[in-house]
Design a protein around this motif. Structure first.
Motif, mmCIF file in Angstrom:
data_model
loop_
_atom_site.group_PDB
_atom_site.id
_atom_site.type_symbol
_atom_site.label_atom_id
_atom_site.label_comp_id
_atom_site.label_asym_id
_atom_site.label_seq_id
_atom_site.Cartn_x
_atom_site.Cartn_y
_atom_site.Cartn_z
ATOM 1 N N SER A 1 9.280 0.166 -74.227
ATOM 2 C CA SER A 1 7.702 0.526 -74.387
ATOM 3 C C SER A 1 7.005 -0.445 -75.287
ATOM 4 O O SER A 1 7.708 -0.703 -76.225
ATOM 5 N N PRO A 2 5.807 -0.832 -75.049
ATOM 6 C CA PRO A 2 5.075 -1.528 -75.998
ATOM 7 C C PRO A 2 4.423 -0.514 -76.997
ATOM 8 O O PRO A 2 3.806 -1.106 -77.990
ATOM 9 N N LEU A 3 4.609 0.731 -76.871
ATOM 10 C CA LEU A 3 3.922 1.507 -77.934
ATOM 11 C C LEU A 3 5.066 1.789 -79.086
ATOM 12 O O LEU A 3 4.515 2.252 -80.077
ATOM 13 N N VAL A 4 6.035 1.117 -78.954
ATOM 14 C CA VAL A 4 7.050 1.392 -80.203
ATOM 15 C C VAL A 4 7.306 -0.099 -80.789
ATOM 16 O O VAL A 4 7.358 -1.133 -80.091
ATOM 17 N N LYS A 5 7.402 -0.336 -82.152
ATOM 18 C CA LYS A 5 7.763 -1.423 -82.997
ATOM 19 C C LYS A 5 9.192 -1.534 -83.102
ATOM 20 O O LYS A 5 9.709 -2.783 -83.458
ATOM 21 N N ALA A 6 10.003 -0.549 -83.191
ATOM 22 C CA ALA A 6 11.257 -0.473 -83.484
ATOM 23 C C ALA A 6 12.194 0.140 -82.570
ATOM 24 O O ALA A 6 11.542 1.235 -82.076
ATOM 25 N N ARG A 7 13.257 0.057 -82.560
ATOM 26 C CA ARG A 7 14.241 1.037 -81.628
ATOM 27 C C ARG A 7 14.736 2.199 -82.311
ATOM 28 O O ARG A 7 14.674 2.061 -83.467
ATOM 29 N N HIS A 8 14.685 3.252 -81.586
ATOM 30 C CA HIS A 8 15.106 4.469 -82.262
ATOM 31 C C HIS A 8 15.427 5.611 -80.898
ATOM 32 O O HIS A 8 15.273 5.116 -79.896
ATOM 33 N N TRP A 9 15.854 6.688 -81.302
ATOM 34 C CA TRP A 9 16.202 7.508 -80.409
ATOM 35 C C TRP A 9 15.741 9.015 -81.053
ATOM 36 O O TRP A 9 15.498 9.264 -82.043
ATOM 37 N N VAL A 10 15.286 9.877 -79.674
ATOM 38 C CA VAL A 10 14.973 11.141 -79.996
ATOM 39 C C VAL A 10 15.627 12.286 -78.987
ATOM 40 O O VAL A 10 15.780 11.874 -78.034
ATOM 41 N N GLU A 11 15.669 13.344 -79.659
ATOM 42 C CA GLU A 11 16.490 14.338 -78.359
ATOM 43 C C GLU A 11 15.349 15.425 -78.010
ATOM 44 O O GLU A 11 14.899 16.123 -78.777
ATOM 45 N N VAL A 12 15.116 15.390 -76.820
ATOM 46 C CA VAL A 12 14.203 16.368 -75.953
ATOM 47 C C VAL A 12 14.859 16.768 -75.070
ATOM 48 O O VAL A 12 15.617 16.126 -74.286
ATOM 49 N N TYR A 13 14.660 18.089 -74.708
ATOM 50 C CA TYR A 13 15.274 18.955 -73.471
ATOM 51 C C TYR A 13 17.006 18.982 -73.578
ATOM 52 O O TYR A 13 17.264 18.992 -72.522
ATOM 53 N N GLY A 14 17.243 18.898 -74.986
ATOM 54 C CA GLY A 14 18.814 18.727 -74.932
ATOM 55 C C GLY A 14 19.413 17.247 -74.368
ATOM 56 O O GLY A 14 20.659 16.923 -74.199
ATOM 57 N N GLN A 15 18.469 16.241 -74.048
ATOM 58 C CA GLN A 15 18.940 14.948 -73.938
ATOM 59 C C GLN A 15 18.378 13.756 -74.595
ATOM 60 O O GLN A 15 17.503 14.048 -75.549
ATOM 61 N N LYS A 16 19.118 12.751 -74.764
ATOM 62 C CA LYS A 16 18.838 11.763 -75.690
ATOM 63 C C LYS A 16 17.916 10.565 -75.107
ATOM 64 O O LYS A 16 18.160 10.139 -73.874
ATOM 65 N N PHE A 17 16.850 10.350 -75.720
ATOM 66 C CA PHE A 17 15.993 9.162 -75.313
ATOM 67 C C PHE A 17 15.959 7.910 -76.257
ATOM 68 O O PHE A 17 15.627 8.159 -77.432
ATOM 69 N N HIS A 18 16.482 7.096 -75.706
ATOM 70 C CA HIS A 18 16.797 5.440 -76.414
ATOM 71 C C HIS A 18 15.704 4.951 -76.248
ATOM 72 O O HIS A 18 15.436 4.408 -74.961
ATOM 73 N N VAL A 19 14.783 4.766 -77.293
ATOM 74 C CA VAL A 19 13.488 3.857 -77.013
ATOM 75 C C VAL A 19 13.678 2.578 -77.649
ATOM 76 O O VAL A 19 13.932 2.398 -78.807
#
Length: 74
Positions: free
Chosen positions: A52-70
């Protein structure tokens, strides 16, 4: 079962990820419902890979018991 999905998930909907920025294009708006559906399947480990162009650095978040690698674009 483990699954990795590369998807155009609306990253601005994830807590702590791009929520202060408005999307500059149309996202696959039906993917949050798919993620919610996956959360009801026992033993199903889902990793979403988002670029995504909305983020400047990579990270991850857990939502709905799933991991989102952004990942940032470019």
């Amino acid at each position: 079962m483990k699954v990795a999905m590369l998807a155009d998930f609306p990253v601005h909907c994830l807590p702590g990820v791009g929520e202060t920025s408005q999307p500059q294009r149309h996202y696959a708006t039906w993917l949050p419902q798919v993620a919610q559906g996956f959360s009801r399947i026992p033993g199903f480990e889902v990793h979403w890979v988002l670029v995504s162009p909305l983020v400047k650095a990579r990270h991850w978040v857990e939502v709905y018991g799933q991991k989102f690698h952004v990942l940032p674009t470019g």
